[in-house]
Design a protein around this motif. Sequence first.
Motif, short mmCIF file in Angstrom:
data_model
loop_
_atom_site.label_atom_id
_atom_site.label_comp_id
_atom_site.label_asym_id
_atom_site.label_seq_id
_atom_site.Cartn_x
_atom_site.Cartn_y
_atom_site.Cartn_z
N ASN A 110 0.85 -1.18 0.00
CA ASN A 110 0.00 0.00 0.00
C ASN A 110 0.89 1.23 0.00
N ILE A 111 0.57 2.19 -0.86
CA ILE A 111 1.38 3.39 -0.97
C ILE A 111 0.52 4.62 -0.69
N LEU A 112 1.02 5.48 0.19
CA LEU A 112 0.37 6.74 0.52
C LEU A 112 1.11 7.86 -0.20
N VAL A 153 3.03 17.00 -9.46
CA VAL A 153 3.86 15.80 -9.29
C VAL A 153 3.03 14.67 -8.69
N GLY A 154 2.26 14.97 -7.66
CA GLY A 154 1.44 13.96 -7.00
C GLY A 154 0.42 13.31 -7.92
N ARG A 155 -0.24 14.12 -8.72
CA ARG A 155 -1.25 13.61 -9.65
C ARG A 155 -0.62 12.65 -10.67
N ASN A 156 0.53 13.03 -11.20
CA ASN A 156 1.20 12.17 -12.18
C ASN A 156 1.80 10.92 -11.54
N LEU A 197 1.41 5.03 -10.46
CA LEU A 197 1.25 3.98 -9.45
C LEU A 197 0.00 3.16 -9.72
N ASN A 198 -1.07 3.82 -10.12
CA ASN A 198 -2.30 3.10 -10.46
C ASN A 198 -2.12 2.27 -11.73
N ASN A 199 -1.32 2.75 -12.68
CA ASN A 199 -1.00 1.95 -13.86
C ASN A 199 -0.28 0.67 -13.46
N TYR A 233 8.43 -2.42 -14.07
CA TYR A 233 8.90 -2.24 -12.70
C TYR A 233 9.18 -3.57 -12.01
N GLY A 234 9.52 -4.58 -12.77
CA GLY A 234 9.82 -5.88 -12.19
C GLY A 234 8.61 -6.49 -11.53
N ASP A 235 8.82 -7.04 -10.35
CA ASP A 235 7.73 -7.73 -9.65
C ASP A 235 7.02 -6.84 -8.63
N LEU A 236 7.14 -5.52 -8.78
CA LEU A 236 6.47 -4.60 -7.86
C LEU A 236 4.96 -4.82 -7.92
N LYS A 237 4.37 -5.07 -6.76
CA LYS A 237 2.93 -5.27 -6.67
C LYS A 237 2.36 -4.19 -5.76
N ILE A 238 1.41 -3.45 -6.29
CA ILE A 238 0.75 -2.40 -5.52
C ILE A 238 -0.69 -2.82 -5.27
N ASP A 239 -1.04 -2.88 -3.98
CA ASP A 239 -2.41 -3.24 -3.62
C ASP A 239 -3.33 -2.03 -3.62
N GLU A 240 -2.88 -0.94 -2.98
CA GLU A 240 -3.70 0.27 -2.88
C GLU A 240 -2.81 1.50 -3.02
N VAL A 241 -3.37 2.54 -3.62
CA VAL A 241 -2.73 3.85 -3.68
C VAL A 241 -3.66 4.80 -2.92
#
Length: 128
Positions: free
Chosen positions: A2-4, A12-15, A20-22, A31-39
């Motif tokens: 999870n990323i805040l 910058v934040g919007r982009n 991150l959502n992409n 980005y390799g095996d980076l897994k993002i659950d929530e932004v």
Amino acid sequence: MNILVTGAGGFVGRNLCAQLNNIKNGKARCYGDLKIDEVFEYDLDSTSEQLDVWCQKAGFVFNLAGVNRPKENDEFMKGNFGFAGTLLDTLKKHHNTCPVMLSSSAQASLTGRFGNSEYGRSKKAGED
């Protein structure tokens, strides 16, 4: 993970949030095996309750929040130094020791033409 992202409504934040959502949605695969659950997108319209929950759940924080064009000079210190303290205090409250990326400004050097800048002093205080 999870990323805040604080300051999520700024340029910058919007982009950053868009990319991150992409990654989260499988649209950016470089980005390799980076897994993002929530932004978690924190900005001026977010609540302190949201910040509290998101600080509890975050695995990484991009602190991009800041004040750069206030109506009154005292808003620099409140928005730049004050919010940084609130963010860190909230993470500490939840015993969250995740990495925090801090965005600052060359003006925090307080040298040259930035030597007497309220904005620079507030950014330096936030760094410290």
